[in-house]
Motif scaffolding. Sequence first.
Motif, PDB file in Angstrom:
ATOM      1  N   LYS A   1       3.114   2.495   2.608  1.00  9.89           N
ATOM      2  CA  LYS A   1       1.907   3.199   2.165  1.00  9.89           C
ATOM      3  C   LYS A   1       2.256   4.141   1.012  1.00  9.89           C
ATOM      4  CE  LYS A   1      -1.890   6.002   4.093  1.00  9.89           C
ATOM      5  NZ  LYS A   1      -2.459   6.587   5.319  1.00  9.89           N
TER       6      LYS A   1
ATOM      7  N   MET B   1      -4.484   2.974  -0.475  1.00  4.01           N
ATOM      8  CA  MET B   1      -4.900   3.920   0.569  1.00  4.01           C
ATOM      9  C   MET B   1      -6.058   4.767   0.053  1.00  4.01           C
ATOM     10  SD  MET B   1      -1.738   6.623   0.151  1.00  4.01           S
ATOM     11  CE  MET B   1      -2.539   8.004   0.979  1.00  4.01           C
TER      12      MET B   1
ATOM     13  N   THR C   1     -10.520   2.861   2.919  1.00  2.00           N
ATOM     14  CA  THR C   1      -9.737   2.590   1.697  1.00  2.00           C
ATOM     15  C   THR C   1     -10.645   2.411   0.478  1.00  2.00           C
ATOM     16  OG1 THR C   1      -8.117   1.561   3.157  1.00  2.00           O
ATOM     17  CG2 THR C   1      -7.644   1.357   0.856  1.00  2.00           C
TER      18      THR C   1
ATOM     19  N   SER D   1      -4.885   3.812   5.950  1.00  2.00           N
ATOM     20  CA  SER D   1      -3.764   2.890   5.687  1.00  2.00           C
ATOM     21  C   SER D   1      -4.253   1.444   5.532  1.00  2.00           C
ATOM     22  CB  SER D   1      -2.739   2.960   6.822  1.00  2.00           C
ATOM     23  OG  SER D   1      -2.344   4.279   7.089  1.00  2.00           O
TER      24      SER D   1
ATOM     25  N   SER E   1      -1.838  -1.166   3.865  1.00  2.11           N
ATOM     26  CA  SER E   1      -0.733  -1.605   4.739  1.00  2.11           C
ATOM     27  C   SER E   1      -1.219  -2.613   5.777  1.00  2.11           C
ATOM     28  CB  SER E   1      -0.102  -0.390   5.445  1.00  2.11           C
ATOM     29  OG  SER E   1       0.609   0.405   4.517  1.00  2.11           O
TER      30      SER E   1
ATOM     31  N   GLY F   1       2.556   3.081   7.703  1.00  5.05           N
ATOM     32  CA  GLY F   1       1.351   3.813   7.348  1.00  5.05           C
ATOM     33  C   GLY F   1       1.485   5.236   7.840  1.00  5.05           C
TER      34      GLY F   1
ATOM     35  N   SER G   1      -5.674   6.807  11.071  1.00  2.00           N
ATOM     36  CA  SER G   1      -5.449   6.031   9.847  1.00  2.00           C
ATOM     37  C   SER G   1      -4.463   4.872   9.959  1.00  2.00           C
ATOM     38  CB  SER G   1      -4.997   6.950   8.710  1.00  2.00           C
ATOM     39  OG  SER G   1      -6.070   7.751   8.301  1.00  2.00           O
ATOM     40  N   ILE G   2      -3.772   4.743  11.099  1.00  2.00           N
ATOM     41  CA  ILE G   2      -2.994   3.520  11.367  1.00  2.00           C
ATOM     42  C   ILE G   2      -3.784   2.636  12.322  1.00  2.00           C
ATOM     43  CG2 ILE G   2      -0.964   2.586  12.589  1.00  2.00           C
ATOM     44  CD1 ILE G   2       0.649   4.972  11.454  1.00  2.00           C
TER      45      ILE G   2
END
Length: 478
Positions: free
Chosen positions: A79, A124, A133, A155, A158, A172, A178-179
Amino acid sequence: MDLSNLTIKQAHESLKTKQFSATELARAYFDRIKDKDEEIHAYLSVTEKLALEEAAKVDAKIADGSEFGLLEGVPCAIKDNILLEGAKCTAGSKILANYAAPYDATVIRKLKKAGAIFLGKTNMDEFAMGSSTENSVFGPTKNPHDLERVPGGSSGGSAAAVAAGECVYALGSDTGGSIRQPASFCGVVGLKPTYGAVSRYGVMAMASSLDQIGPLAKTVEDCKTVFDAIKGKDARDATSASPTTDYRPPTTDKLKIGLPEEYFAKGLDPEVEKLVKGAIGKLAKQGARVEEISLPHSEYALACYYIIMASEVSANLARFDGIKYGESSINNKQLTTNNLLDVYLTSRGQYLGAEVRRRIMLGTYSLSSGYYDAYYLRAQKVRAKISQDFKQAFAKVDLIMTPVAPTTAFKIGEKIDDPVTMYLSDIYTVPVNMAGAPALAMPVGKIGKLPVGLQIIGPHFSEELIFQAAQTIEDMLE
């Protein structure tokens, strides 16, 4: 042989038996990126020279007959808010469009030591602020399962790179989901580790008390392999920690699973609920006990998160002012700067995006004199209550299982003009960051062609148990 669908273990075995070389594997992924990434836009930059140099070293090692590790020669993506020395690191922002990392993040150092091959940096939301994103100044990433939909965020690059077969695994960062949310939207496995389990040194800070780096991969086993390589205490990160005791996870037949009533309420897509509960049912068939629990303060988590996170953002992003870091209005002849304050104001106004400016202003307001007690201090008190809820729940159950998001991936442009609706896509992930607990997102089926994710949450430093439960579900779904 289709190299784009390889897992870490398959890539390792194939390198070992010399079915292909590390250089051939890296080239195959660069060909795939050239072929596919124009439509997906998962990458912001590729590091072909570095990757081929490292791959040649791995090939020399294999030719010597030397022992080589599980991650050696295996291509990955990073990332673009994690520093990789010499490579561009933009955090998806115009203010850092020309910034090159002067050193390696700790996670990068650990992966380099493990022999990883870095293919490039992924797209990102700007400074990791967003759930789709779409806030990247370099344009949105598209979901490989449906190019009209978002991959999730922040992320998203990714997750999309892993799902599209443009890398074997990726790193990430996760501040409020965010993952896990992009992992769910793209149908891959993503782990947000316990706060402190992985060093944050060399990741661009968004909200320091919430940020955590973690892996995204095609399988639970791959996710565990990467986590084992990057975890551990780091002298350069005072918040990093190692578990103080040996955690002995119970076997599946003795497992107690909690389903929080607040996560299976109004607003959850019935089809998502059906798939999530179906996956949990597979553990029940193995003897696990499933019971309903309550996390009563979860309903306040999102509101508290947007005060605490924005407050930390306003402090952390003060450095991007055109003097200390970032593009400066001094270099732009079209902007008038008569004094230092002008430089600060015009640089930040010109080079930071709308969502970043919104959060800086919200955070500055929450921390300002006269409002600090009413907003920031109160939010921190509620955060303590949220942590307490999880602590009490884990006194009764071993793991908590929930959906990752209320819906599948939404269409590009659908929520971008309505920040509150966008924020609600993190409603099931944010409480976990507030409590600093570990959580894993894994695919448990599809609605049409869109993946649905299950979230498995555990007590602090219980990643081993989370992986064990996730592996059982993954095996049974196959």
